[in-house]
Design an enzyme around this catalytic site. Structure first.
Site, PDB file in Angstrom:
ATOM      1  N   ASP A 154       0.840  -1.199   0.000  1.00 54.56           N
ATOM      2  CA  ASP A 154       0.000   0.000   0.000  1.00 54.56           C
ATOM      3  C   ASP A 154       0.876   1.250   0.000  1.00 54.56           C
ATOM      4  O   ASP A 154       1.916   1.259  -0.651  1.00 54.56           O
ATOM      5  CB  ASP A 154      -0.946  -0.045   1.209  1.00 54.56           C
ATOM      6  CG  ASP A 154      -2.265   0.651   0.955  1.00 54.56           C
ATOM      7  OD1 ASP A 154      -2.273   1.888   0.921  1.00 54.56           O
ATOM      8  OD2 ASP A 154      -3.293  -0.032   0.785  1.00 54.56           O
ATOM      9  N   HIS A 227      -3.473   5.927   3.907  1.00 55.30           N
ATOM     10  CA  HIS A 227      -4.204   4.754   3.427  1.00 55.30           C
ATOM     11  C   HIS A 227      -3.552   3.449   3.897  1.00 55.30           C
ATOM     12  O   HIS A 227      -4.218   2.536   4.394  1.00 55.30           O
ATOM     13  CB  HIS A 227      -4.260   4.809   1.902  1.00 55.30           C
ATOM     14  CG  HIS A 227      -5.229   3.869   1.273  1.00 55.30           C
ATOM     15  ND1 HIS A 227      -4.911   2.559   0.971  1.00 55.30           N
ATOM     16  CD2 HIS A 227      -6.511   4.046   0.858  1.00 55.30           C
ATOM     17  CE1 HIS A 227      -5.954   1.968   0.403  1.00 55.30           C
ATOM     18  NE2 HIS A 227      -6.938   2.858   0.321  1.00 55.30           N
ATOM     19  N   SER A 537     -11.245  -0.685  -0.036  1.00 53.31           N
ATOM     20  CA  SER A 537      -9.903  -0.684   0.556  1.00 53.31           C
ATOM     21  C   SER A 537      -9.947  -1.004   2.036  1.00 53.31           C
ATOM     22  O   SER A 537      -9.008  -1.581   2.591  1.00 53.31           O
ATOM     23  CB  SER A 537      -9.245   0.688   0.371  1.00 53.31           C
ATOM     24  OG  SER A 537      -8.810   0.881  -0.936  1.00 53.31           O
TER      25      SER A 537
END
Length: 757
Positions: A154, A227, A537
């Site tokens: 990620d 994220h 996600s």
């Protein structure tokens, strides 16, 4: 006559000279064009490794690339990555003509140009029943995943978060071969027994930008986006008490596998660009490092890349799965439109997103003392007391110029303009609040302005409009957002969650499974430390954490067996027993294209009774049925393969689902189940046939004697429809006396009429 002959010879000679000069010019132009042709990054896939020594693998890469570029020195300058651990291949700067020439090399599976992929809690685990204090169950039996390693590919990691605390954890598992890498703003000493690995991969993106990806980004494993940290802690964050976001959703934060170890592989940067050469290199390292599950909350959009011919990522995932590592991916955020699901290869576990039993409401009180609950947006400011509410469409340009909106609340119906634009406009005109009637959504986001903002659906919007139009002096107040936990509303597949059917192979059901992905509170690099995020996600790492627990509990299960257990034990209702709906226009009951098998059910997943397993032969079956040629498949597998004739049917790929895109006449489908429950179990078939579809299962009883652990059965399928239809849905469930209900979804579309032109 002699003169004529001389003239002919002379004329022919002139033509020859002109032709020769023309060819020379064309050749020179070609050379100049080739020399000036811009180089781009290409990934060259070579299939399985042919050497155990990684250095020999890399040397073989230079042996292939060197002759094309003229020397091994030129090869070393061109090559940006050598993939040499989990599989064989390399990424290099090439011109398009060089890439075409290289694709013809006998050892090359295929050559693809670099592609950009996009990034796609306190309450989740209680909602799913993953209770750490329970005396039984998956969490208890695996010590909360203490020996499992989750690889997160990620945007990096923020090691200062308390969710990466290693308090109470034992030594790092001995099989771990990865490392922590220092870089800008990140010291390798930040790793501990929880965050056991952190690396970053930037060659692909820096080649594009000739340096840093973007101002403010750092060349290190440090997460500047948030994220990656959010996903990592959602999957395997440690226990953190009294977590909240500005007082909302206060509780204990933890991941699905709170004692599992985290390995972070940074491939995405603050412009949200994630280039495939970097992703593939991270996956190559993760396979070498010893992760138990790979979690990737990123993906492409339609049109998707074909798994063997074009998709670097799908090939890397294939090699991971063949080495026993499940690959869990987000399904994408392009819903509720159909055929938007991504990461559709049958060896990937593809995850859809749902809401859960936590609702975030912004109270709106009208002057008639009726309180309406706005949803979606989050307002964290002070209450806006009763003040006049004005309908935007009743105001003129002159009204706004005269300050008519100052100190008031503006009310809008959204016809399609971005919601933020309404709030920004209202604030610019001096309004103290804005209420927007819009399409229902499952996002939980903070408003972009300082004024109070609330969102309602069109039904509540009409109530507000009626009040405004029937009241002489309409007033309203907007209160700060509040959190409600329990059962205020039933679970839904989130509106943003991408939907099936699969646009590459319609007979392969995608998504596989669903998990909460709307309004997930987890760690981020910010002042608050924890924030809400929504998307598939967020759903994918929830599944990744559960898979990590399952791998520790069932270490002999293949990735396909794990996927089967997730699908066949999934819920079609939420934990409170309410049917799961699917957000869209209009809202409907969820079907397999919305959530695959259903909502993940961690309490049952370790004991599914039967599994639909897949290994080398089953994946070859799929590749042959998908039309990939023998040469490509042989290179991918690293050994010779010849597809059978006639070609096998994709309908017979041993998935925990049956999807028939074009049913015109009676067909027979085959599946094989493996008993992973008690020996001697006996299962009986229960059929819920799709509307207008006849299903006949043979045999109707599966008897697993002490010497039998695999049984093949067939499903005969025919239609009573006399015209082309949309998909109809049903299920096949194998039931025993031990409480096992092994359910697979069935999706059938009739195509009895074929158009001729």
């Amino acid at each position: 006559m002699g003169l004529l002959s001389s003239l002919i010879v002379s004329n022919n000679y002139k033509h020859f000279v002109v032709l020769f000069i023309g060819l020379v010019l064309i050749f020179n132009i070609a050379l100049i064009t080739s020399a000036n042709e811009e180089s781009q990054i290409y990934t060259v896939h070579l299939g399985m490794r042919q050497h155990d020594d990684p250095d020999l693998v890399t040397e073989s890469h230079h042996d292939i690339l060197g002759p094309l570029l003229g020397s091994k020195e030129a090869s070393r300058e061109s090559m940006i990555y050598s993939y040499r651990h989990g599989f064989s291949g390399f990424a290099a700067k090439l011109t398009s003509s060089q890439a075409r020439e290289l694709s013809a090399h006998p050892h090359v599976v295929h050559v693809t140009r670099s592609r950009n992929m996009k990034l796609k809690t306190t309450r989740v685990n209680d909602y799913l029943g993953l209770t750490p204090t329970a005396p039984t169950g998956l969490m208890h039996e695996t010590d909360m995943g203490s020996e499992a390693i989750v690889g997160i590919v990620d945007s990096g990691v923020w090691p200062d978060s308390p969710s990466f605390s290693d308090n109470g954890l034992g030594p790092i598992p001995r099989r771990w071969k990865g490392r922590c890498v220092s870089g800008e703003g990140f010291n390798a000493s930040s790793c501990n027994r929880k965050l056991i690995g952190a690396n970053y991969y930037s060659n692909g993106i820096t080649q594009k930008y000739n340096g840093k990806p973007n101002k403010g980004e750092v060349m290190s494993p440090l997460d500047k986006v948030g994220h990656g940290t959010h996903c990592a802690t959602t999957a395997a964050g440690s226990f953190v008490q009294d977590v909240s976001f500005h007082g909302l959703a206060k509780g204990t934060a933890r991941g699905s596998a709170p004692k599992a170890r985290i390995a972070s592989y940074k491939v995405c940067w603050n412009n949200e660009e994630c280039f495939t050469p970097d992703i593939v290199k991270a996956m190559d390292h993760a396979i070498r490092d010893g992760v138990d599950v790979l979690s990737l909350s990123l993906g492409a959009t339609v049109p998707l890349d074909f798994e063997v011919d074009r998709s670097d990522f799908a090939i890397a995932a294939f090699h991971a799965v063949m080495k026993g590592i499940p690959v869990v991916c987000a399904g994408g955020n392009d819903g509720p439109q159909t055929q938007t699901i991504s990461n559709v290869a049958p060896w990937i576990i593809t995850v859809a997103a749902t809401t859960m039993d936590r609702e975030v409401f912004t109270p709106i009180t009208l002057g008639n003392n009726i309180t309406l609950l706005g949803q979606e947006g989050v307002y964290l400011g002070k209450e806006v007391g009763f003040t006049e509410i004005l309908f935007h469409d009743d105001l003129t340009k002159e009204d706004f110029q005269a300050g008519r909106a100052k100190g008031k609340i503006l009310f809008y119906f959204q016809p399609g303009k971005a919601q933020e634009d309404y709030a920004v406009f209202a604030e610019s005109k001096g309004a103290v609040g804005v209420i927007i009637a819009t399409h229902p959504s499952d996002n939980i986001e903070i408003g972009s302005t300082d004024i109070a903002s609330a969102y309602v659906d069109f039904e509540l919007g009409m109530d507000i409009l009626l009040y405004i139009q029937t009241t002489k002096q309409p007033i309203a107040k907007i209160s700060p957002t509040k959190t409600f936990v329990g059962r205020p509303s039933a679970t839904k597949v989130a509106k943003f969650s991408s939907r099936g059917p699969n646009s590459i192979s319609p007979a392969i059901l995608k998504p596989d499974i669903a998990a909460p992905g709307s309004g997930i509170l987890s760690a981020v690099p910010s002042k608050t430390g924890y924030e809400f995020m929504s998307g598939t996600s967020m759903a994918a790492p929830i599944i990744s954490g559960i898979v990590a627990l399952l791998r520790q509990k069932r270490p002999d299960w293949s990735p396909a067996a794990i996927r089967s257990a997730l699908v066949t034990t999934a819920l079609q209702t939420d934990p409170s027993g309410e049917p799961i709906a699917a957000e869209g226009s209009p809202r409907k009951l969820a079907d397999p294209f919305d959530y695959g098998g259903g909502l993940v059910n961690p309490g049952k997943v370790a004991d599914p009774g039967l599994v639909y397993d897949m290994g080398h032969n089953e994946y070859v079956h799929y590749l042959c049925s998908a039309g990939y040629d023998d040469i490509s498949i042989s290179k991918l597998l690293g050994k010779n393969n010849t597809c059978p004739s006639p070609m096998p049917s994709m309908l017979d790929v041993n998935l925990p689902s049956i999807t028939i895109p074009y049913l015109s006449q009676e067909i027979t489908i085959t599946r094989t189940v493996t008993n992973v429950g008690p020996a001697g179990s006996v299962y009986k078939a229960m059929i819920q046939a799709p509307q207008g579809i006849n299903l006949q299962v043979s045999p109707e009883t599966l008897d697993f004697s002490s010497n039998t652990n695999k049984i093949t059965f067939t499903v005969k399928v025919s239609t009573t429809h006399r015209s082309n239809t949309d998909y109809h849905f049903g299920s096949l469930t194998w039931i025993d006396n031990g409480g096992h209900n092994v359910r697979i979804p069935i999706s059938v579309r009739t195509r009895v009429l074929h158009y001729k032109f």
